[in-house]
Design an enzyme around this catalytic site. Structure first.
Site, PDB file in Angstrom:
ATOM      1  N   HIS A 160       0.837  -1.060  -0.141  1.00 41.37           N
ATOM      2  CA  HIS A 160      -0.163  -0.134  -0.013  1.00 41.37           C
ATOM      3  C   HIS A 160       1.176   1.306   0.216  1.00 41.37           C
ATOM      4  CE1 HIS A 160      -2.966  -3.152   1.153  1.00 41.37           C
ATOM      5  NE2 HIS A 160      -3.814  -2.206   0.901  1.00 41.37           N
TER       6      HIS A 160
ATOM      7  N   GLY B 182       5.406   4.606  -3.168  1.00 47.35           N
ATOM      8  CA  GLY B 182       6.899   4.679  -3.450  1.00 47.35           C
ATOM      9  C   GLY B 182       7.358   3.277  -3.839  1.00 47.35           C
TER      10      GLY B 182
ATOM     11  N   GLU C 271      -2.231  -6.917   9.310  1.00 51.44           N
ATOM     12  CA  GLU C 271      -1.471  -6.316  10.428  1.00 51.44           C
ATOM     13  C   GLU C 271      -0.053  -7.018  10.424  1.00 51.44           C
ATOM     14  OE1 GLU C 271      -1.588  -5.894  15.349  1.00 51.44           O
ATOM     15  OE2 GLU C 271      -3.555  -6.700  14.245  1.00 51.44           O
TER      16      GLU C 271
ATOM     17  N   ASP D 257       8.804  -6.399   2.615  1.00 48.09           N
ATOM     18  CA  ASP D 257       9.047  -5.722   3.905  1.00 48.09           C
ATOM     19  C   ASP D 257      10.527  -5.270   3.913  1.00 48.09           C
ATOM     20  OD1 ASP D 257       7.344  -5.457   6.249  1.00 48.09           O
ATOM     21  OD2 ASP D 257       8.921  -6.078   7.249  1.00 48.09           O
TER      22      ASP D 257
ATOM     23  N   GLY E 115      10.400   7.584   2.170  1.00 47.64           N
ATOM     24  CA  GLY E 115      10.724   7.344   3.488  1.00 47.64           C
ATOM     25  C   GLY E 115      11.854   7.908   4.032  1.00 47.64           C
ATOM     26  N   TYR E 116      13.051   7.051   4.414  1.00 45.81           N
ATOM     27  CA  TYR E 116      14.160   7.599   5.053  1.00 45.81           C
ATOM     28  C   TYR E 116      15.176   8.100   3.879  1.00 45.81           C
ATOM     29  CZ  TYR E 116      12.013   5.511   9.317  1.00 45.81           C
ATOM     30  OH  TYR E 116      11.396   5.302  10.437  1.00 45.81           O
ATOM     31  N   ASP E 117      14.801   8.090   2.710  1.00 50.07           N
ATOM     32  CA  ASP E 117      15.875   8.258   1.644  1.00 50.07           C
ATOM     33  C   ASP E 117      16.732   9.426   1.875  1.00 50.07           C
ATOM     34  OD1 ASP E 117      15.597   5.879   0.043  1.00 50.07           O
ATOM     35  OD2 ASP E 117      14.166   6.712  -1.178  1.00 50.07           O
TER      36      ASP E 117
ATOM     37  N   LYS F 115      19.275   4.886  -7.807  1.00 49.27           N
ATOM     38  CA  LYS F 115      19.037   4.044  -6.377  1.00 49.27           C
ATOM     39  C   LYS F 115      18.448   2.664  -6.998  1.00 49.27           C
ATOM     40  CE  LYS F 115      15.562   3.680  -2.895  1.00 49.27           C
ATOM     41  NZ  LYS F 115      14.290   4.242  -2.329  1.00 49.27           N
TER      42      LYS F 115
ATOM     43  N   ARG G 141      16.211  -3.078  -2.540  1.00 52.99           N
ATOM     44  CA  ARG G 141      15.133  -3.615  -3.164  1.00 52.99           C
ATOM     45  C   ARG G 141      15.596  -4.442  -4.419  1.00 52.99           C
ATOM     46  NH1 ARG G 141      12.633   0.290  -1.804  1.00 52.99           N
ATOM     47  NH2 ARG G 141      11.493  -0.874  -0.056  1.00 52.99           N
TER      48      ARG G 141
HETATM   49  P1  ITT Z   1       3.583  -1.996   2.703  1.00 59.23           P
HETATM   50  O1  ITT Z   1       3.854  -2.789   4.035  1.00 59.23           O
HETATM   51  O2  ITT Z   1       2.059  -1.822   2.337  1.00 59.23           O
HETATM   52  O3  ITT Z   1       4.335  -2.478   1.631  1.00 59.23           O
HETATM   53  P2  ITT Z   1       4.888  -0.210   4.453  1.00 59.23           P
HETATM   54  O4  ITT Z   1       5.124   1.333   4.044  1.00 59.23           O
HETATM   55  O5  ITT Z   1       4.177  -0.099   5.632  1.00 59.23           O
HETATM   56  O6  ITT Z   1       4.096  -0.466   3.165  1.00 59.23           O
HETATM   57  P3  ITT Z   1       6.938  -1.654   5.446  1.00 59.23           P
HETATM   58  O7  ITT Z   1       6.023  -2.060   6.627  1.00 59.23           O
HETATM   59  O8  ITT Z   1       8.024  -2.616   4.779  1.00 59.23           O
HETATM   60  O9  ITT Z   1       5.960  -1.039   4.446  1.00 59.23           O
HETATM   61  O10 ITT Z   1       7.858  -0.587   6.013  1.00 59.23           O
HETATM   62  C1  ITT Z   1       9.164  -0.314   5.360  1.00 59.23           C
HETATM   63  C2  ITT Z   1       9.384   1.290   5.664  1.00 59.23           C
HETATM   64  O11 ITT Z   1      10.820   1.489   5.433  1.00 59.23           O
HETATM   65  C3  ITT Z   1       8.678   2.158   4.815  1.00 59.23           C
HETATM   66  O12 ITT Z   1       7.592   2.950   5.045  1.00 59.23           O
HETATM   67  C4  ITT Z   1       9.649   3.266   4.536  1.00 59.23           C
HETATM   68  O13 ITT Z   1       9.927   4.314   5.554  1.00 59.23           O
HETATM   69  C5  ITT Z   1      11.191   2.579   5.053  1.00 59.23           C
HETATM   70  N1  ITT Z   1      11.659   2.159   3.820  1.00 59.23           N
HETATM   71  C6  ITT Z   1      11.858   0.776   3.123  1.00 59.23           C
HETATM   72  N2  ITT Z   1      12.322   0.587   1.973  1.00 59.23           N
HETATM   73  C7  ITT Z   1      12.905   2.322   1.619  1.00 59.23           C
HETATM   74  C8  ITT Z   1      13.389   2.881   0.817  1.00 59.23           C
HETATM   75  O14 ITT Z   1      13.936   2.157  -0.450  1.00 59.23           O
HETATM   76  N3  ITT Z   1      13.718   4.145   1.099  1.00 59.23           N
HETATM   77  C9  ITT Z   1      13.319   4.779   2.077  1.00 59.23           C
HETATM   78  N4  ITT Z   1      12.760   4.200   3.148  1.00 59.23           N
HETATM   79  C10 ITT Z   1      12.477   2.991   2.850  1.00 59.23           C
END
Ligand code: ITT
Length: 203
Positions: free
Chosen positions: A15, A18, A46, A75, A157-159, A179, A185
């Site tokens: 969901h 990105g 969950e 994940d 996210g944390y990029d 990237k 990934r």
């Molecule tokens: P889904 O479970 O629906 O896939 P989510 O955002 O909740 O979406 P996660 O539980 O795997 O996904 O959380 C991973 C988090 O880690 C994500 O929200 C980002 O903040 C961070 N993250 C993962 N890959 C990243 C990336 O390539 N760049 C930046 N932040 C990343």
């Protein structure tokens, strides 16, 4: 031997827009039709697992069962050794319900105050699940260090605080194509593709 993907379409069980964009880009050369879990209206399970692998499997299995199609889940998270691996599998949760990553990055900075070790890794586990419950999982990693304040508006996210090994730009500043070539990934996806997306003619 890993089970091969023989279909033409799969669900990307995320969901997170990105992630969906990055996974669709990684899948592009394989000419596999992609449907997002959000677009299909699939529920967001969950994340009760204690590891990246457990949570990726749980998300992939739920989407495969609900859609009747093979499903690919990711994940992932930021692992900071000086914080005993946090935020790790809780990376999304640190941004809270509003998905506020400025806040999550500020939290990482605050917890690192007084610590000189700025090493960090992004980790991703990709799981492909079939509707019969079979799964194949692959883990990838990108090593680097953290910088503050956050830099760049690309990625997600944390990029903006992560600089990969050997570089000077954050993932948030970097051309997305770069990237995609070096990310956690992409690392996991390379292993998945080699094991599961092999065509009969390739062997
Ligand atoms: P889904 O479970 O629906 O896939 P989510 O955002 O909740 O979406 P996660 O539980 O795997 O996904 O959380 C991973 C988090 O880690 C994500 O929200 C980002 O903040 C961070 N993250 C993962 N890959 C990243 C990336 O390539 N760049 C930046 N932040 C990343």
């Amino acid at each position: 031997m890993a089970r091969r993907f023989a279909g033409e379409r799969l669900v990307v069980a995320t969901h997170n827009p990105g992630k969906l964009a990055e996974i669709a880009e990684l899948l592009r050369p394989f000419e596999i039709g992609v449907a997002g879990a959000g677009v299909l209206g699939l529920p967001e399970p969950e994340e009760t697992g204690a590891s990246f692998e457990a949570n990726a499997e749980l998300k992939a299995r739920a989407a495969a069962q609900a859609s009747g199609l093979p499903a690919l889940a990711d994940d992932s998270g930021l692992v900071v050794p000086a914080l005993d691996g946090a935020p790790g599998i809780h990376s999304a949760r640190w941004a809270r319900a509003g998905r506020d990553f400025a806040r999550a990055m500020a939290e990482v900075e605050a917890r690192l105050a007084g610590k000189s070790d700025r090493r960090a890794s992004f980790v991703a586990c990709l799981t492909l699940a079939w509707p019969d419950g079979h799964v194949e999982s692959f883990r990838g990693e990108a090593r680097g260090h953290l910088v503050f304040p956050p830099r760049g508006t690309r990625g997600f996210g944390y990029d903006p605080i992560f600089v990969p090994e050997g570089g000077s730009e954050t993932f948030g500043e970097m051309d997305p194509a770069r990237k995609h070539a070096i990310s956690h990934r992409a690392d996991a996806f390379g292993k998945l593709a080699a094991a599961c997306f092999v065509r009969e003619t390739d062997t």
